[in-house]
Every structure is written in structure tokens, then in C-alpha cells.
Design an enzyme around this catalytic site. Structure first.
Site, PDB file in Angstrom:
ATOM      1  CG  HIS A  15      -1.492  28.091  37.016  1.00  0.00           C
ATOM      2  ND1 HIS A  15      -1.023  28.798  35.449  1.00  0.00           N
ATOM      3  CD2 HIS A  15      -2.735  29.183  37.274  1.00  0.00           C
ATOM      4  CE1 HIS A  15      -1.563  29.852  35.227  1.00  0.00           C
ATOM      5  NE2 HIS A  15      -2.353  30.194  36.145  1.00  0.00           N
ATOM      6  CE  LYS A  34      -5.543  38.138  29.340  1.00  0.00           C
ATOM      7  NZ  LYS A  34      -6.415  37.389  30.371  1.00  0.00           N
ATOM      8  NE  ARG A  71      -2.329  35.918  41.021  1.00  0.00           N
ATOM      9  CZ  ARG A  71      -2.224  35.812  40.266  1.00  0.00           C
ATOM     10  NH1 ARG A  71      -1.697  35.450  39.091  1.00  0.00           N
ATOM     11  NH2 ARG A  71      -3.507  36.064  39.553  1.00  0.00           N
ATOM     12  CB  SER A  78       0.491  33.039  32.502  1.00  0.00           C
ATOM     13  OG  SER A  78      -0.306  32.348  33.122  1.00  0.00           O
TER      14      SER A  78
HETATM   15  P1  ADP Z   1      -7.144  34.187  35.026  1.00  0.00           P
HETATM   16  O1  ADP Z   1      -6.944  35.148  32.897  1.00  0.00           O
HETATM   17  O2  ADP Z   1      -8.658  33.426  34.609  1.00  0.00           O
HETATM   18  O3  ADP Z   1      -7.139  34.762  35.655  1.00  0.00           O
HETATM   19  P2  ADP Z   1      -4.970  32.712  35.084  1.00  0.00           P
HETATM   20  O4  ADP Z   1      -4.293  31.996  34.493  1.00  0.00           O
HETATM   21  O5  ADP Z   1      -4.336  34.148  35.280  1.00  0.00           O
HETATM   22  O6  ADP Z   1      -6.127  33.076  34.387  1.00  0.00           O
HETATM   23  O7  ADP Z   1      -5.260  32.177  36.151  1.00  0.00           O
HETATM   24  C1  ADP Z   1      -6.542  31.044  36.415  1.00  0.00           C
HETATM   25  C2  ADP Z   1      -6.620  31.114  38.184  1.00  0.00           C
HETATM   26  O8  ADP Z   1      -5.530  30.463  38.714  1.00  0.00           O
HETATM   27  C3  ADP Z   1      -6.908  32.590  38.848  1.00  0.00           C
HETATM   28  O9  ADP Z   1      -8.011  31.685  39.810  1.00  0.00           O
HETATM   29  C4  ADP Z   1      -5.814  32.843  39.516  1.00  0.00           C
HETATM   30  O10 ADP Z   1      -5.785  33.489  40.706  1.00  0.00           O
HETATM   31  C5  ADP Z   1      -5.238  31.539  39.588  1.00  0.00           C
HETATM   32  N1  ADP Z   1      -4.118  31.443  39.672  1.00  0.00           N
HETATM   33  C6  ADP Z   1      -2.320  32.346  39.083  1.00  0.00           C
HETATM   34  N2  ADP Z   1      -1.235  32.218  39.414  1.00  0.00           N
HETATM   35  C7  ADP Z   1      -1.556  31.315  40.840  1.00  0.00           C
HETATM   36  C8  ADP Z   1      -0.279  31.768  41.486  1.00  0.00           C
HETATM   37  N3  ADP Z   1       0.340  31.668  41.735  1.00  0.00           N
HETATM   38  N4  ADP Z   1      -1.260  30.838  42.963  1.00  0.00           N
HETATM   39  C9  ADP Z   1      -2.331  30.080  42.935  1.00  0.00           C
HETATM   40  N5  ADP Z   1      -3.204  30.885  41.884  1.00  0.00           N
HETATM   41  C10 ADP Z   1      -3.154  31.038  40.846  1.00  0.00           C
END
Ligand code: ADP
Length: 167
Positions: A19, A43, A92, A130
């Protein structure tokens, strides 16, 4: 400027180095980036909104044009309130694309003035999410180099007593 503020929405439960990479890239392109935590009462989350907010704020404190917020309800309504026209999302792998593409098209249908801006991750973060961090940590795996130190500390506080062999 029309595209001064970009909103980077997500669960951030907790924020990871993946992130942070996306926030850094976005901060180099847009005047201001607001990492925005989705409050979704339906959630179950590991960390509360306040905890996620604090962890994100600590992790991003070195980026002066990145702020942290949170929102409930429709993302496009939030962007309109914030006077923003750009949604940032990270990609990703191809597997992210289908869902992200669908969401981007839905958001365009709801708010044609808002554009989704995709940033491709660094390959070294392509496996990182996460949920994998939480799962690996809970079974005793090393996640220090996957999350900022404040997140690692809170993972320990939250899960240490439940780790195998610690009681
Ligand atoms: P959501 O539940 O909206 O997917 P996340 O916190 O999982 O929330 O992810 C938020 C954003 O960050 C999404 O666009 C996700 O694709 C991106 N993201 C999550 N992990 C990574 C990573 N390792 N590298 C790049 N982008 C990421």
C-alpha cells in the site's frame, strides 16, 4: 487544478509496504493524496478504523502531501464531498484486474466525472496483501519486512498471546 486531490480507498487492515508503495507513486503524481479507509460495518476487520487510521498515518508521515481519512457508503459520494475526481487503485496481478475493472466501470457509470487511476505494484510486493500478512503472522511467520514497524508492533500486541507455543 482539476485533479489536485486523488483518493486512495481500501480496507488497509492493516496497511502494508505494498500500500505504501502505491501511496508513494501517487504522491509523486498528484498534488494531494488521501488514503481513505472504508468503514464497512458488515465486514469483520482485525483492526478498528481508529487503529487502521493511526497505523496508516504513522507509516505515511514521511509523505507531506498524503493524508489519511475514512468514509462510509458509496465511494463516489465521498469523492464528491472531498471535491476529488480521481480514484487510485493498485494492481498486483491479473487476478486483481477483473474485479478492479468492474468496480472502475461501475464507478464511471455512477459518476462519469470521476476517473480511476491504476498503479502497477513493484514485483516485490505482488504477493503481499493485508490478509496474507495477518495469516502468516498468526502462524508464526516472519512479516517484519512486509509491513511498517508500527504495524508489526500492533500485530504482536494483537496476536502474540495466540501464537503457537506462546500460551
Ligand atoms: P480493498 O478491500 O478495497 O481491496 P485493500 O486494503 O486490500 O482494500 O487494498 C486497497 C488497494 O491497494 C487496492 O487497490 C489493492 O489492489 C491495493 N493493494 C493491496 N496490496 C497491494 C500491493 N501489495 N501492491 C500494490 N497494491 C496493493
Amino acid at each position: 487544478m482539476k485533479r489536485a486531490l486523488a483518493v486512495y480507498p481500501g480496507s488497509f487492515d492493516p496497511i502494508t509496504n505494498g500500500h505504501i508503495y502505491i501511496a508513494e507513486c501517487a504522491s509523486a503524481i498528484f498534488d494531494e493524496v488521501r488514503l481513505s479507509i472504508l468503514v464497512n460495518p458488515q465486514k469483520r476487520s482485525t483492526f478498528s478504523v481508529d487503529e487502521r487510521h493511526t497505523m496508516a498515518q504513522e507509516a505515511l508521515s514521511g509523505l507531506p502531501n498524503v493524508t489519511v481519512g475514512h468514509f462510509e457508503g458509496l465511494l463516489v459520494d465521498y469523492l464528491r464531498q472531498q471535491n476529488s475526481q480521481v480514484i487510485i487503485r493498485g494492481l498486483r496481478a491479473v487476478s486483481d484486474f477483473e474485479y478492479e475493472f468492474q468496480m472502475a466501470l461501475m464507478n464511471r457509470r455512477l459518476a462519469p466525472e470521476i476517473e480511476t487511476f491504476f498503479i502497477v505494484t513493484d514485483p516485490k510486493y505482488s504477493y503481499l496483501s493485508s490478509s496474507t500478512v495477518r495469516d502468516v503472522f498468526q502462524f508464526g511467520g516472519p512479516v517484519q519486512d512486509m509491513v511498517p514497524c508500527g504495524v508489526f508492533r500492533r500485530l504482536r500486541e494483537r496476536f502474540l498471546s495466540r501464537l503457537p507455543g506462546t500460551g
